[in-house]
Structures are given as C-alpha cells and as structure tokens.
Design a protein around this motif. Structure first.
Motif, PDB file in Angstrom:
ATOM      1  N   UNK A 155       0.973  -1.088  -0.263  1.00 63.09           N
ATOM      2  CA  UNK A 155       0.051   0.163   0.221  1.00 63.09           C
ATOM      3  C   UNK A 155       0.782   1.355   0.030  1.00 63.09           C
ATOM      4  N   UNK A 156       1.577   1.044   0.873  1.00 58.74           N
ATOM      5  CA  UNK A 156       2.440   2.344   0.976  1.00 58.74           C
ATOM      6  C   UNK A 156       2.977   2.693  -0.418  1.00 58.74           C
ATOM      7  N   UNK A 191       2.259   1.866  -3.654  1.00 62.66           N
ATOM      8  CA  UNK A 191       0.919   2.102  -4.428  1.00 62.66           C
ATOM      9  C   UNK A 191       1.125   3.769  -4.255  1.00 62.66           C
ATOM     10  N   UNK A 192       0.662   4.178  -2.379  1.00 63.60           N
ATOM     11  CA  UNK A 192       0.042   5.470  -2.032  1.00 63.60           C
ATOM     12  C   UNK A 192       1.581   6.815  -2.520  1.00 63.60           C
ATOM     13  N   UNK A 193       2.467   6.719  -2.591  1.00 59.23           N
ATOM     14  CA  UNK A 193       3.314   7.367  -2.549  1.00 59.23           C
ATOM     15  C   UNK A 193       4.409   7.021  -3.277  1.00 59.23           C
ATOM     16  N   UNK A 201      -0.665  -0.981  -8.498  1.00 59.23           N
ATOM     17  CA  UNK A 201      -0.726  -2.337  -8.377  1.00 59.23           C
ATOM     18  C   UNK A 201      -0.157  -3.308  -8.973  1.00 59.23           C
ATOM     19  N   UNK A 224      -2.396   9.769  -5.305  1.00 61.38           N
ATOM     20  CA  UNK A 224      -3.210   9.016  -5.726  1.00 61.38           C
ATOM     21  C   UNK A 224      -2.789   7.686  -5.228  1.00 61.38           C
ATOM     22  N   UNK A 225      -4.097   7.026  -4.191  1.00 65.84           N
ATOM     23  CA  UNK A 225      -3.887   5.842  -4.016  1.00 65.84           C
ATOM     24  C   UNK A 225      -4.431   4.971  -5.203  1.00 65.84           C
ATOM     25  N   UNK A 228      -6.730   1.419  -6.190  1.00 66.11           N
ATOM     26  CA  UNK A 228      -7.043  -0.183  -6.367  1.00 66.11           C
ATOM     27  C   UNK A 228      -7.198  -0.589  -4.431  1.00 66.11           C
ATOM     28  N   UNK A 265      -1.669   6.207   6.823  1.00 64.93           N
ATOM     29  CA  UNK A 265      -0.128   6.629   6.058  1.00 64.93           C
ATOM     30  C   UNK A 265      -0.513   8.008   5.753  1.00 64.93           C
ATOM     31  N   UNK A 266      -1.333   8.021   4.449  1.00 64.33           N
ATOM     32  CA  UNK A 266      -1.492   9.339   4.708  1.00 64.33           C
ATOM     33  C   UNK A 266      -1.408  10.066   5.719  1.00 64.33           C
TER      34      UNK A 266
END
Lengths: 353, 364
Positions: A312-313, A315-317, A322, B67-68, B70, B84-85
């Motif tokens: 997740x990290x 993907x997010x940062x 994915x 942007x996250x 999925x 996390x954000x």
C-alpha cells in the motif's frame, strides 16, 4: 545421451538445509523485487525504510501489520490443516463468507443475550465454515469426487448467497446500499488500544497453540502425520483414515469460517461484499510457504501482512502501480517456493561412464 | 400489506447522518491533498471522471495531489491507507466510493484536523462531507432524447446493482422516455457487477434482441455502446463522453464534471471557510457537476430543442423528475399528483416506476 543432472529425492532433509534454502529463496526474491522497484524509480534507502522500518519496527506499522495478519493467519492455519491430510481446500473464501454470514445472522436477529452474543457469533461461524466444507468432504470420501472442483464452486455459491442477502433481506435500509447494518458495540471484538488491533489476535494465538499441542502430543496428531504421508499405508496399519481426514478438514473449514467472523466483528463491524478479498490465494500461499507447519503459519502470515502494508505504501507514495506490487509479491513467493527444490532433492551430475 | 408498512417505517430514517455544530473547519498545517480510489483510475468511467476533477484541482492549486489506486472497500485496507497518509502530513483526503463510508467516518472521528470528502458516501460530520450529484436529472434528459428518437417504442438501459443511487437513474431515465413518448417502455437489466465488459455486451445484445432501438448504459464500460453501434441502435453512455465507442450511433452521454464541486470546495477548506453540509452536498444540473455530453450526429434538432427546454425547466426548479403522480411497476402509487417525492425517499428507492420492464430484487 542425456546431459541433464539427476534429481534425487532426499531421504531426510536436515533442518539447517531447509532453513538455508528458505532464507536463500527469500533473499533472492527480495533482491529481484528490490531491483525491479529501484528500476522503476523507488530509491533504495526508501525501500529499506518502508519495508523493514515502517512496517515492522514502528509502533503504528507493527499494529497495522498485526491487524492485517489476524485473518491471514486463520485462513493459513485452515489451509495448512487440510493440506496435512492431502485435501485441497480451494473453498477457503466460501467458508469465510459463510462464517461471516453466520455471525451477521446472529447480530441481525439479536440471538441470545448481549453478553453471549459475541461468543455465539464466533462459534456459529466455525460451524458454518465446517458445514460448507462438509459437503465436498462427504462427496470426496464417499464417491471420490475431486474436492478441488467442489470446494471452489461452493466458494462462488457462498459469494452469490452473500450478494443475495445484501441486495435483499439484509440490506441496510437507512442508506439503501448493499451492506448489512453495523453491529452493536457488544457484538464487536474489543480493541486493544494499539492502532486498530483487536482481540482477534488472542484468538489466533489460542487457536495456533491448541493446534500445535494437538498435533504434537495427541493421537490425532500422529494419525494426521501418518495419513498425510501415506493414506494407504495408514489404512493398512488400521488407523482411522476417514475419521482423521474428516476431522482435520472440518477443522480447516471451521477456521476459515472463524476468519470470516473475525473480519466482520473485528474490523468491518458489518457484512459487505468486499470483505472476502483474496484470502483464498493468501491462505494457500501461506500454508505452502509454512509447509503446513502451524507455528510457521503465524510467522508467514505476519510477514505477508507486512507485505500488504508495504504494498500500500508503495502504491500511495511512490506511484508504483498495483500490477507491479503484485508482481514483486509474486516474485518473492515464487523464489521461496522454488528454493524448496534444493532441500527436497539432491542434485547429482550423471556419471561419466 | 405488511411489506409496505415496513417500507414506510424504513423511509422515515434519514439517509445521511447529520453533522453536529456548524463551525467552519480550519486546517492546522499547509494543505496536502490525497485521493483514494477503489479501482484503477483509468477505468473509463466513474473513477476516471473523478480523477479528471482531481487533475483540474491540481492545475488550479498548482500543487501535486497524491493518488492511491486499488484500495479495496474493506475497513482495514482503507483505514491503513488513511493512517499512512495522515501520518505523513496529508490533511485533505478524498475517497471515491460509497464502500468507504463507514471506515472514513471513523477516521474522521479519529483525525479531527483532517478534512474528509466521500463521493457517493453517506456520512457527514464537522470534518467530513459526502457528495453526490442528482444524476437522475441528467438521466431524465437522456431518457427524453431516447424516447423521442425511438421508433419501436422500446428503449433499454443496463445498470450494475439495484441500489438507490442507481435505481433513481433508471427510473429518471424511464420517466424521461415517457415524457417524450407516453406509452414507450424501458427495458432495465442489472448485471450485478460494476465492471464486467463481457457480460455487459451480452446483456446489451439481449436488450436489443427484445426490440429496443435505443440503448443506454449506467455502467463504466463501453460494451453496450459497441453493441448499439453494430446493430445499429442509438447509444447513450455514462460517466464520461463515450462517443468514441459509438461514433455514428451515439446520442449523448450523462457525464460528471466533478471539478465544479471539488475546486471551489477544497479552496474553501484551504481558506478556512468550509462548513460541511450536514446532510451531504447533493446538487444537480444547476451546479454543473452532472449534465449531458455534446449531441451525436443523428440527433434531430427537434429532439435537442425539447431536451434543452426541459433542462432549463429543471434548472429553474419548474420541473421535478419525481413529481406526482409516480406509480410503481404494478400500478400502486408512490407519490400522488401534486406532491413531489421527498428527498430521503430518493436514497431508499427500491422499485421500478410504471413503464419499466425488468425485475427489481425484493428488499425485506
């Protein structure tokens, strides 16, 4: 004349070799995955920081990882038990759904007094999961019907059943969306005050301990080992083969059902269409990586929980897609599984004659 | 009898959970914005439409927006993402699916200094606002065009799941069809999935086989438009302008312009003047967040004029899509003549209106 080396199955695998192969596979996989991510522009030091420090060594990260680990460990244990007696439980997600449905049913109908509500939800979810694997088990034992097909298909049926409930009788009438209404406070597993970690972790530890004790010290454990190694020999020796298979497979279904209940009572507080996630895939992978050893399941589930957090990290940062996250996870799993070859088999060059 | 009484009881409950006080929200640190999506951003539909709003917002504010993609709709995944954000200083978080509603509301409680926005969500509080558009208004217009152009008197529409926000689109569409051609019928089919291009194509063919000569999709894939282009039958898309999938047969698409909401709203947050709407932000054609894409090549001028007139009436408030009489499929009355369907009943709409051919799964 064939030049390929010979693969010779080892009679006995020494512990150090097994551990070495495991570690080697893991390190190689992580190295390839890290190389891939660095090629995509994720800085190396950040990778270390995200995967090791943030995921396992900070308080927030550790509680996230442990929370993610709870259902993973339960489906992993379930999968491992069935695998031990050579039964392919590919219906993990179906049993999980049925467990979640059973728990939700108790909540929506207000069965039993408040204090007993939660235990009842958990117990019923075990029964529901066991029942859902019971049918394929019966077909397999009675007519030798392949459980790979039947458990898998029953998984789809369980999901359709959930949809039927959520779009019908159980729909939350306040919002009109396809979720059940949320559970009352006494129907939720208590939070432990550390992130979102809930009492499900005690359930996981308890179940694992019980499983390890039964497997190591009881007659059932001995039967299971014998049946797993060679069912025909076990039968010839007069062991209760059918009973052993049935017992372990039903326990497998019960644990997967329990995972469903732990998800709805521990983190979701309601039944929705999305809780099933990919626990089928994860459960089988965990059991495989743990080689069906129950204590190892805990460790692997913990590491995999961390993998998901780190994924997740990324993907997010770091703008990693994915697909790449799945790819890196796949690479590590593949190398670890492949490395088993070197501990299971001895490689010999063919003679020069 | 009992069923209808139960339903009457259910609709008394408010669809939105209201916010307490009405104080403006203040950021405690420089704004840092993140968007969280349940699927990939480039889905050609719902998420892509919101992402266009995000891009417009980023351009307008000259800033980078995280942007996250999925992030699944279960509480664990979403809360981890939000944790996390927030831990890394993000203080304006936009989630793009109703499946995030509950977990986001919990996060809003846990992080009172972070502003939360939830597209098509249901919860609101001092630092959280759900937003959605009155899509049924635009679907009414699309229905008028389809009904007006239909020669067989049968039009079709396919949709995902029978939830309130989808049902009001289907019924709005059907009422638009009837406004243009009173005895026309609307075939409505649920695919029971938000994204299944193959199945959507099959359902589209089936609807066309039943004699529909105009076909709309309430989904994100373009399969229905491809089927209509081949047949040929008129095609209506959703979320984005889908004319590329049916260049000849396209009538129009019901489209979102989320920048019309996101840009001013998030500027308010940054300026410290944002007060979350206690029942969520919920506007229609007049706000510009939803509307019709440019007309296709085959749409007659007379149709365009009729629809334009109705659009003006809706914007002016002279035309209500669910003004009585509204009858259910079986002819029972939902709204008597002279009354309008109450707001909260929109969200729990679990029936088809008269003139729709299709089966609505039963609740309760």
């Amino acid at each position: 004349m064939p030049e390929a080396p010979l693969l010779i199955r080892r009679q006995r695998v020494p512990g150090w070799l097994s551990a070495l192969c495991y570690a080697g596979g893991l390190i190689l996989g992580l190295a390839i995955a890290a190389g891939l991510l660095m090629a995509l522009g994720v800085p190396g030091p950040s990778l270390w920081d995200e995967f090791i420090v943030e995921t396992f060594l900070t308080s927030d990260g550790l509680s996230q990882t442990l929370t993610a680990m709870i259902p993973l460990a339960l489906v992993g244990l379930g999968s491992a038990l069935a695998m031990r007696v050579g039964f392919w439980n590919i219906g993990i997600s179906g049993q999980l759904w049925m467990g979640a449905v059973a728990a939700t049913w108790v909540s929506l109908h207000g069965i039993g007094p408040g204090a007993l509500r939660l235990p009842l939800m958990l117990v019923l979810s075990c029964l529901a999961g066991a029942a859902w694997v019971g049918l394929p088990l019966l077909l397999r034992l009675k007519w030798n019907v392949s459980e790979v097909i039947t458990t898998l298909m029953l998984g789809s049926i369980a999901f359709l059943w959930v949809q039927h409930l959520l779009f019908g009788a159980w729909r939350d009438t306040t919002t009109g969306f396809a979720n059940s209404r949320s559970f009352a406070p006494e129907e939720r597993l208590p939070l432990l005050g550390w992130g979102h970690l809930h009492a499900g972790i005690w359930i996981v530890l308890g179940v694992t301990l019980l499983g390890v004790l039964v497997m190591a010290t009881s007659r059932v454990g001995f039967y299971a080992r014998a049946v797993g190694l060679n069912p025909r020999a076990a039968r010839a020796a007069g062991l209760p083969v059918l009973g052993t298979i049935a017992g372990l497979v039903l326990a497998s279904g019960a644990l997967c059902g329990l995972a469903g209940a732990v998800i709805v009572t521990g983190t979701e507080y309601r039944l929705s269409q999305t809780i099933g996630g990919d626990y089928l895939f994860s459960g089988i992978v965990i059991a495989f990586l743990a080689r069906s050893q129950l204590l190892a399941v805990l460790v692997v589930a913990f590491v995999l929980g961390g993998f998901y957090t780190t994924g997740n990290v990324l993907k997010m940062f770091y703008g990693v897609s994915e697909a790449v996250v799945l790819l890196t996870q796949g690479i590590v799993l593949l190398t670890v599984l492949s490395a088993q070859l070197f501990s299971t088999y001895r490689i010999e060059r063919r003679g020069n004659a | 009898m009992i069923a209808s009484m139960l339903r009457a009881g259910a609709v008394l409950a408010l669809p939105f959970l209201a916010a307490g006080s009405a104080q403006a929200f203040e950021l405690k640190a420089p704004p840092k914005i993140a968007f969280i999506y349940a699927t990939t951003v480039k889905d050609g539909g719902w998420n892509e439409a919101i992402d266009q709003g995000r891009e417009a917002l980023a351009d307008e504010l000259h800033t980078k927006i995280a942007v996250a993609e999925n992030i699944p709709e279960d509480a664990t995944s979403l809360r981890n993402a939000i944790d996390l954000y927030v831990k890394r200083g993000y203080n304006i978080i936009v989630g793009t699916t109703y499946g995030y509603s509950e977990a986001m509301a919990e996060a809003a409680k846990a992080y009172p200094d972070v502003a939360f926005f939830n597209a098509s969500g249901v919860n609101n509080s001092d630092n959280m606002e759900s937003f959605y558009a009155r899509t049924y208004q635009a679907w009414y217009l699309a229905g008028m065009a389809a009904g007006d152009m239909s020669k067989t008197g049968k039009v079709g529409i396919l949709a995902g799941f029978p939830v309130g926000v989808v049902n009001w689109d289907l019924n709005g569409f059907a009422r638009g069809v009837q406004a243009a051609k009173p005895d026309a019928q609307t075939i409505a089919v649920f695919t029971n999935s938000w994204w299944d291009p193959v199945k959507e194509g099959q359902v589209a063919e089936a609807i066309l086989d039943q004699g529909a000569d105009e076909l709309a999709t309430n989904l994100s894939a373009a399969s229905a438009l491809n089927a209509a282009e081949k047949r040929p039958a008129g095609a209506i898309g959703y979320q984005l302008d889908m004319s590329a999938a049916a260049p000849k047969q396209i009538i129009t698409s019901v489209v979102f312009h989320w920048d019309k909401y996101l840009v001013p709203r998030i500027k308010e947050v940054i300026a410290g003047t944002w007060k979350p709407e206690p029942y969520g932000w919920f506007e229609g054609l007049s706000s510009g967040v939803v509307g019709l894409a440019p007309w296709g090549p085959n749409v007659p001028e007379s149709t365009k004029e009729k629809v334009a007139a109705a659009e003006k009436q809706i914007i002016d408030g002279d035309l209500k899509v669910y003004a009585g009489p509204v009858l259910r499929q079986d002819g029972t009355e939902v709204v008597p003549a002279g009354k309008v369907l109450p707001e909260e009943d929109l969200w729990t709409m679990d029936y088809f209106v008269k003139g729709v051919i299709g089966t609505m799964p039963k609740t309760q």
